[in-house]
Design a protein around this motif. Sequence first.
Motif, PDB file in Angstrom:
ATOM      1  N   HIS A 111      44.916 -63.669  71.999  1.00 24.01           N
ATOM      2  CA  HIS A 111      44.820 -64.277  73.327  1.00 24.01           C
ATOM      3  C   HIS A 111      43.519 -65.061  73.465  1.00 24.01           C
ATOM      4  CE1 HIS A 111      43.546 -64.237  77.608  1.00 24.01           C
ATOM      5  NE2 HIS A 111      44.814 -64.561  77.818  1.00 24.01           N
ATOM      6  N   ASP A 112      42.400 -64.435  73.047  1.00 25.09           N
ATOM      7  CA  ASP A 112      41.105 -65.118  73.096  1.00 25.09           C
ATOM      8  C   ASP A 112      41.130 -66.398  72.267  1.00 25.09           C
ATOM      9  OD1 ASP A 112      40.132 -63.069  74.647  1.00 25.09           O
ATOM     10  OD2 ASP A 112      39.123 -62.036  73.001  1.00 25.09           O
ATOM     11  N   ARG A 113      41.707 -66.284  71.064  1.00 23.11           N
ATOM     12  CA  ARG A 113      41.732 -67.428  70.142  1.00 23.11           C
ATOM     13  C   ARG A 113      42.511 -68.588  70.747  1.00 23.11           C
ATOM     14  NH1 ARG A 113      43.713 -64.876  66.215  1.00 23.11           N
ATOM     15  NH2 ARG A 113      41.730 -64.128  65.401  1.00 23.11           N
ATOM     16  N   LEU A 114      43.652 -68.293  71.349  1.00 29.60           N
ATOM     17  CA  LEU A 114      44.465 -69.348  71.952  1.00 29.60           C
ATOM     18  C   LEU A 114      43.739 -69.987  73.132  1.00 29.60           C
ATOM     19  CD1 LEU A 114      48.021 -67.702  71.887  1.00 29.60           C
ATOM     20  CD2 LEU A 114      47.235 -69.666  70.545  1.00 29.60           C
ATOM     21  N   LEU A 115      43.076 -69.157  73.943  1.00 23.04           N
ATOM     22  CA  LEU A 115      42.358 -69.672  75.101  1.00 23.04           C
ATOM     23  C   LEU A 115      41.208 -70.574  74.668  1.00 23.04           C
ATOM     24  CD1 LEU A 115      42.093 -69.581  78.188  1.00 23.04           C
ATOM     25  CD2 LEU A 115      40.587 -67.599  77.923  1.00 23.04           C
ATOM     26  N   ILE A 116      40.459 -70.141  73.667  1.00 22.62           N
ATOM     27  CA  ILE A 116      39.317 -70.919  73.195  1.00 22.62           C
ATOM     28  C   ILE A 116      39.778 -72.185  72.480  1.00 22.62           C
ATOM     29  CG2 ILE A 116      37.367 -70.890  71.581  1.00 22.62           C
ATOM     30  CD1 ILE A 116      37.157 -67.836  72.331  1.00 22.62           C
ATOM     31  N   LEU A 117      40.813 -72.065  71.653  1.00 21.99           N
ATOM     32  CA  LEU A 117      41.353 -73.252  70.984  1.00 21.99           C
ATOM     33  C   LEU A 117      41.839 -74.274  72.000  1.00 21.99           C
ATOM     34  CD1 LEU A 117      43.367 -72.039  67.861  1.00 21.99           C
ATOM     35  CD2 LEU A 117      41.473 -73.669  67.904  1.00 21.99           C
ATOM     36  N   GLY A 118      42.476 -73.785  73.063  1.00 26.75           N
ATOM     37  CA  GLY A 118      42.942 -74.692  74.111  1.00 26.75           C
ATOM     38  C   GLY A 118      41.780 -75.425  74.768  1.00 26.75           C
ATOM     39  N   GLY A 119      40.693 -74.693  75.052  1.00 21.09           N
ATOM     40  CA  GLY A 119      39.515 -75.326  75.646  1.00 21.09           C
ATOM     41  C   GLY A 119      38.892 -76.360  74.731  1.00 21.09           C
ATOM     42  N   LEU A 120      38.791 -76.032  73.439  1.00 25.85           N
ATOM     43  CA  LEU A 120      38.224 -76.981  72.475  1.00 25.85           C
ATOM     44  C   LEU A 120      39.106 -78.220  72.351  1.00 25.85           C
ATOM     45  CD1 LEU A 120      37.086 -74.528  69.643  1.00 25.85           C
ATOM     46  CD2 LEU A 120      35.624 -75.719  71.294  1.00 25.85           C
ATOM     47  N   ALA A 121      40.423 -78.006  72.370  1.00 21.33           N
ATOM     48  CA  ALA A 121      41.351 -79.134  72.265  1.00 21.33           C
ATOM     49  C   ALA A 121      41.218 -80.057  73.469  1.00 21.33           C
ATOM     50  CB  ALA A 121      42.790 -78.622  72.137  1.00 21.33           C
ATOM     51  N   VAL A 122      41.079 -79.472  74.657  1.00 19.85           N
ATOM     52  CA  VAL A 122      40.931 -80.288  75.867  1.00 19.85           C
ATOM     53  C   VAL A 122      39.651 -81.111  75.804  1.00 19.85           C
ATOM     54  CG1 VAL A 122      40.517 -80.179  78.358  1.00 19.85           C
ATOM     55  CG2 VAL A 122      42.342 -78.811  77.351  1.00 19.85           C
ATOM     56  N   THR A 146      35.303 -67.691  64.888  1.00 15.23           N
ATOM     57  CA  THR A 146      34.735 -66.506  64.243  1.00 15.23           C
ATOM     58  C   THR A 146      33.737 -65.823  65.170  1.00 15.23           C
ATOM     59  OG1 THR A 146      34.992 -67.541  62.071  1.00 15.23           O
ATOM     60  CG2 THR A 146      33.514 -65.649  62.205  1.00 15.23           C
ATOM     61  N   PHE A 147      32.919 -66.617  65.845  1.00 13.91           N
ATOM     62  CA  PHE A 147      31.980 -66.057  66.814  1.00 13.91           C
ATOM     63  C   PHE A 147      32.719 -65.279  67.899  1.00 13.91           C
ATOM     64  CE2 PHE A 147      30.074 -66.393  71.005  1.00 13.91           C
ATOM     65  CZ  PHE A 147      28.847 -65.767  70.809  1.00 13.91           C
ATOM     66  N   ALA A 148      33.786 -65.872  68.429  1.00 14.06           N
ATOM     67  CA  ALA A 148      34.539 -65.213  69.497  1.00 14.06           C
ATOM     68  C   ALA A 148      35.115 -63.876  69.030  1.00 14.06           C
ATOM     69  CB  ALA A 148      35.656 -66.131  69.989  1.00 14.06           C
ATOM     70  N   ASP A 193      30.442 -56.940  71.588  1.00 19.58           N
ATOM     71  CA  ASP A 193      29.973 -56.918  72.967  1.00 19.58           C
ATOM     72  C   ASP A 193      31.093 -56.482  73.888  1.00 19.58           C
ATOM     73  OD1 ASP A 193      27.545 -57.795  72.109  1.00 19.58           O
ATOM     74  OD2 ASP A 193      27.872 -59.895  72.655  1.00 19.58           O
ATOM     75  N   ALA A 194      30.770 -55.730  74.885  1.00 15.67           N
ATOM     76  CA  ALA A 194      31.777 -55.286  75.847  1.00 15.67           C
ATOM     77  C   ALA A 194      32.233 -56.464  76.704  1.00 15.67           C
ATOM     78  CB  ALA A 194      31.186 -54.199  76.746  1.00 15.67           C
ATOM     79  N   GLY A 195      33.480 -56.412  77.149  1.00 15.54           N
ATOM     80  CA  GLY A 195      34.000 -57.445  78.018  1.00 15.54           C
ATOM     81  C   GLY A 195      34.560 -58.630  77.260  1.00 15.54           C
ATOM     82  N   THR A 196      34.980 -59.648  78.015  1.00 18.53           N
ATOM     83  CA  THR A 196      35.582 -60.832  77.416  1.00 18.53           C
ATOM     84  C   THR A 196      34.540 -61.677  76.696  1.00 18.53           C
ATOM     85  OG1 THR A 196      36.756 -62.882  77.877  1.00 18.53           O
ATOM     86  CG2 THR A 196      35.316 -62.049  79.602  1.00 18.53           C
ATOM     87  N   PRO A 197      34.890 -62.250  75.547  1.00 20.43           N
ATOM     88  CA  PRO A 197      33.942 -63.095  74.827  1.00 20.43           C
ATOM     89  C   PRO A 197      33.976 -64.555  75.283  1.00 20.43           C
ATOM     90  CG  PRO A 197      35.915 -62.876  73.526  1.00 20.43           C
ATOM     91  CD  PRO A 197      36.140 -62.063  74.784  1.00 20.43           C
ATOM     92  N   VAL A 198      34.847 -64.899  76.215  1.00 17.61           N
ATOM     93  CA  VAL A 198      35.032 -66.308  76.565  1.00 17.61           C
ATOM     94  C   VAL A 198      33.752 -66.914  77.123  1.00 17.61           C
ATOM     95  CG1 VAL A 198      36.308 -67.903  78.049  1.00 17.61           C
ATOM     96  CG2 VAL A 198      37.516 -66.022  76.914  1.00 17.61           C
ATOM     97  N   MET A 199      33.073 -66.191  78.014  1.00 21.41           N
ATOM     98  CA  MET A 199      31.841 -66.727  78.594  1.00 21.41           C
ATOM     99  C   MET A 199      30.760 -66.885  77.537  1.00 21.41           C
ATOM    100  SD  MET A 199      30.298 -67.993  81.119  1.00 21.41           S
ATOM    101  CE  MET A 199      31.447 -67.602  82.444  1.00 21.41           C
ATOM    102  N   HIS A 200      30.626 -65.881  76.668  1.00 18.94           N
ATOM    103  CA  HIS A 200      29.633 -65.985  75.609  1.00 18.94           C
ATOM    104  C   HIS A 200      29.979 -67.119  74.641  1.00 18.94           C
ATOM    105  CE1 HIS A 200      28.016 -61.607  76.092  1.00 18.94           C
ATOM    106  NE2 HIS A 200      27.719 -62.388  77.101  1.00 18.94           N
TER     107      HIS A 200
END
Length: 256
Positions: free
Chosen positions: A13-24, A82-84, A91-98
Amino acid sequence: MTDRASLQAVLRHDRLLILGGLAVLTLLAWGYMATMAVRMSDAPTGMLAPTWGVSDFFFAFGMWSVMMMGMMLPSASPMILTFAGICRQRDAGTPVMHTALFVSGYLLVWVGYSAGGALLQWAFHALALLTPMGASTSPLLAGGLLIIAGIFQWTPLKDACLTGCRTPMGFLMAEWQPGGRGALMMGLRHGWNCVLCCWATMMLMFVLGVMNLLWMAVLTAFCLIEKIAPAGDRVGRTAGALLVGWGVWLITSGML
């Protein structure tokens, strides 16, 4: 569902969300550059004044910043993903902000590089060495940039920086810092490593045109191949030899 399966589902889920942001971000950058290229090609003398002022510099600076974002984010994606993944597990919590902070640090370094690119464009423009589309009018300048970029492909600095880009896990394990501040600092560190790796390649934009979309696409693909292909380092060195040969040919042919 087991804990391992749950973690894998969250990582996907994280990977798809981050990939989507990078693509945009990448598509927006390329869309902007395409619009600017069309507008500049339609204008008889481009969109920059014959004699640059402060506003012309900031226009070029913004253009370079967007261009670097569009060209460099694709090749930085493996490191960002890889960072995500590591961030989610450490780290606790979602990695999206980091991850957003990591990307911000990475792009901030390229914004600094863009200021240098805009200053060089200003200087070349003042010396009448560029066309309105930002391509070199001087075989000596174009050949010199090609030779510099080609030789750099064979230097130990290039090899060390490219190794950092090609091994995301090793780079992050060596540089890891927890928390949001750590994410930003790691992004800055990776951005600096990436600039040291690709600065000469990006200078080749002055050879065929800062606003040449085909040239942008070729260099983007080259950086991506260098960083993710199994033999990317060898491809880079081969390209370096070809760039030197191209540069020598341009200079010698211009002297005839």
